[in-house]
Enzyme design. Structure first.
Site, PDB file in Angstrom:
ATOM      1  N   LYS A   9      14.270   3.781  -4.145  1.00 42.35           N
ATOM      2  CA  LYS A   9      15.283   4.188  -3.165  1.00 42.35           C
ATOM      3  C   LYS A   9      16.706   4.072  -3.746  1.00 42.35           C
ATOM      4  O   LYS A   9      16.889   3.468  -4.814  1.00 42.35           O
ATOM      5  CB  LYS A   9      15.146   3.310  -1.916  1.00 42.35           C
ATOM      6  CG  LYS A   9      13.766   3.393  -1.256  1.00 42.35           C
ATOM      7  CD  LYS A   9      13.747   2.558   0.014  1.00 42.35           C
ATOM      8  CE  LYS A   9      12.370   2.505   0.623  1.00 42.35           C
ATOM      9  NZ  LYS A   9      12.368   1.883   1.946  1.00 42.35           N
ATOM     10  N   TYR A  49       9.748  10.705   6.508  1.00 43.82           N
ATOM     11  CA  TYR A  49       9.601   9.530   7.373  1.00 43.82           C
ATOM     12  C   TYR A  49       9.267   9.918   8.816  1.00 43.82           C
ATOM     13  O   TYR A  49       9.575   9.161   9.737  1.00 43.82           O
ATOM     14  CB  TYR A  49      10.886   8.708   7.340  1.00 43.82           C
ATOM     15  CG  TYR A  49      11.048   7.877   6.080  1.00 43.82           C
ATOM     16  CD1 TYR A  49      10.119   6.887   5.733  1.00 43.82           C
ATOM     17  CD2 TYR A  49      12.142   8.049   5.229  1.00 43.82           C
ATOM     18  CE1 TYR A  49      10.263   6.116   4.596  1.00 43.82           C
ATOM     19  CE2 TYR A  49      12.293   7.279   4.082  1.00 43.82           C
ATOM     20  CZ  TYR A  49      11.349   6.313   3.776  1.00 43.82           C
ATOM     21  OH  TYR A  49      11.502   5.535   2.651  1.00 43.82           O
ATOM     22  N   ASN A 112      15.011  -2.319   0.748  1.00 44.51           N
ATOM     23  CA  ASN A 112      13.814  -2.906   0.114  1.00 44.51           C
ATOM     24  C   ASN A 112      13.336  -2.144  -1.110  1.00 44.51           C
ATOM     25  O   ASN A 112      12.185  -2.235  -1.510  1.00 44.51           O
ATOM     26  CB  ASN A 112      12.704  -3.116   1.158  1.00 44.51           C
ATOM     27  CG  ASN A 112      12.275  -1.828   1.820  1.00 44.51           C
ATOM     28  OD1 ASN A 112      12.671  -0.756   1.381  1.00 44.51           O
ATOM     29  ND2 ASN A 112      11.454  -1.918   2.839  1.00 44.51           N
ATOM     30  N   HIS A 115       9.623   2.692  -1.854  1.00 47.17           N
ATOM     31  CA  HIS A 115       8.705   3.167  -0.818  1.00 47.17           C
ATOM     32  C   HIS A 115       7.418   3.616  -1.501  1.00 47.17           C
ATOM     33  O   HIS A 115       7.463   4.153  -2.602  1.00 47.17           O
ATOM     34  CB  HIS A 115       9.317   4.368  -0.089  1.00 47.17           C
ATOM     35  CG  HIS A 115       8.314   5.155   0.698  1.00 47.17           C
ATOM     36  ND1 HIS A 115       7.887   4.761   1.943  1.00 47.17           N
ATOM     37  CD2 HIS A 115       7.611   6.281   0.386  1.00 47.17           C
ATOM     38  CE1 HIS A 115       6.980   5.632   2.376  1.00 47.17           C
ATOM     39  NE2 HIS A 115       6.791   6.553   1.451  1.00 47.17           N
ATOM     40  N   GLU A 126       3.084  13.387   1.013  1.00 54.17           N
ATOM     41  CA  GLU A 126       4.386  13.056   0.429  1.00 54.17           C
ATOM     42  C   GLU A 126       4.551  13.673  -0.963  1.00 54.17           C
ATOM     43  O   GLU A 126       5.635  14.118  -1.326  1.00 54.17           O
ATOM     44  CB  GLU A 126       4.567  11.525   0.405  1.00 54.17           C
ATOM     45  CG  GLU A 126       4.679  10.969   1.824  1.00 54.17           C
ATOM     46  CD  GLU A 126       4.746   9.441   1.895  1.00 54.17           C
ATOM     47  OE1 GLU A 126       4.954   8.790   0.853  1.00 54.17           O
ATOM     48  OE2 GLU A 126       4.585   8.906   3.013  1.00 54.17           O
TER      49      GLU A 126
HETATM   50  P1  CMP Z   1       9.308   2.037   3.663  1.00 52.80           P
HETATM   51  O1  CMP Z   1       8.133   1.446   2.963  1.00 52.80           O
HETATM   52  O2  CMP Z   1      10.119   3.036   2.914  1.00 52.80           O
HETATM   53  O3  CMP Z   1       8.828   2.697   5.032  1.00 52.80           O
HETATM   54  C1  CMP Z   1       9.653   2.816   6.157  1.00 52.80           C
HETATM   55  C2  CMP Z   1      10.941   2.109   5.980  1.00 52.80           C
HETATM   56  O4  CMP Z   1      11.646   1.830   7.152  1.00 52.80           O
HETATM   57  C3  CMP Z   1      10.717   0.752   5.363  1.00 52.80           C
HETATM   58  O5  CMP Z   1      10.276   0.871   4.055  1.00 52.80           O
HETATM   59  C4  CMP Z   1      12.070   0.111   5.561  1.00 52.80           C
HETATM   60  O6  CMP Z   1      12.954   0.408   4.524  1.00 52.80           O
HETATM   61  C5  CMP Z   1      12.545   0.777   6.818  1.00 52.80           C
HETATM   62  N1  CMP Z   1      12.603  -0.200   7.909  1.00 52.80           N
HETATM   63  C6  CMP Z   1      11.603  -0.932   8.398  1.00 52.80           C
HETATM   64  N2  CMP Z   1      12.062  -1.737   9.385  1.00 52.80           N
HETATM   65  C7  CMP Z   1      13.390  -1.469   9.503  1.00 52.80           C
HETATM   66  C8  CMP Z   1      14.421  -1.938  10.331  1.00 52.80           C
HETATM   67  N3  CMP Z   1      14.189  -2.867  11.259  1.00 52.80           N
HETATM   68  N4  CMP Z   1      15.657  -1.429  10.155  1.00 52.80           N
HETATM   69  C9  CMP Z   1      15.880  -0.473   9.245  1.00 52.80           C
HETATM   70  N5  CMP Z   1      14.946   0.019   8.409  1.00 52.80           N
HETATM   71  C10 CMP Z   1      13.719  -0.472   8.541  1.00 52.80           C
END
Ligand code: CMP
Length: 155
Positions: A9, A49, A112, A115, A126
């Site tokens: 990301k 998403y 984080n 993904h 995807e």
């Molecule tokens: P990802 O694995 O990319 O899949 C969905 C994403 O939503 C997740 O990682 C996080 O980056 C994001 N996400 C999950 N919970 C929250 C939250 N409470 N606020 C903002 N982003 C979130």
């Protein structure tokens, strides 16, 4: 062999962790069959998403995904979907094991770093969204028998 989609990301790119993250997958024995840096448009991020479209964090997630370049990878290997999700760690960094990417490098669930698709079906969906078929490479790897066995090694 199973394949899946991984996205480093915008925070991973900005923090110069691209090499470190790819190294984890390569060290595990996963094979890179697609790799590119991309700016994800808002419509594409919304498709990627779409399963989160009713979540309160959806708007933040789209804004963040489109805030800078991402690095997209297609990785192939035995049980690639579940293996890669273990290497990445949990969505919440404090629940991620040390040694996982998020466990070692992330401190906030929104930032984080990586993904990856959560099922084989989503992986294929995807991959289709982010890569053209001709952008994926087919090649053999000399190390393959040392990872999976083969003639003269265990047969
Ligand atoms: P990802 O694995 O990319 O899949 C969905 C994403 O939503 C997740 O990682 C996080 O980056 C994001 N996400 C999950 N919970 C929250 C939250 N409470 N606020 C903002 N982003 C979130």
């Amino acid at each position: 062999m199973e394949r899946t989609l991984v996205l480093i990301k915008p925070d991973g790119v900005q923090r110069k962790l691209v090499g470190e993250i790819i190294k984890k997958f390569e060290n595990k024995g996963l094979k890179i069959i697609g790799l590119k840096m991309i700016n994800i448009s808002i419509p594409l991020a919304k498709k990627l998403y779409e399963m989160h479209k009713d979540k309160p964090f959806f708007r933040c997630l789209i804004k963040f995904t489109t805030a800078g370049p991402n690095v997209a990878l297609v990785l192939e290997g035995r049980e690639a979907v579940s293996m890669i999700r273990k290497i990445i760690g949990e969505t919440t960094p404090e629940e991620s094991r040390p040694g996982s990417i998020r466990g070692d490098y992330a401190i906030h669930e929104r930032f984080n770093l990586v993904h990856s698709a959560d099922s084989k079906e989503n992986a294929e969906r995807e991959i289709r969204l982010l890569f053209k078929p001709q952008e994926l490479c087919k090649y053999s790897q000399i190390l393959h028998p040392w990872l999976y066995g083969g003639k003269g090694i265990d047969r």
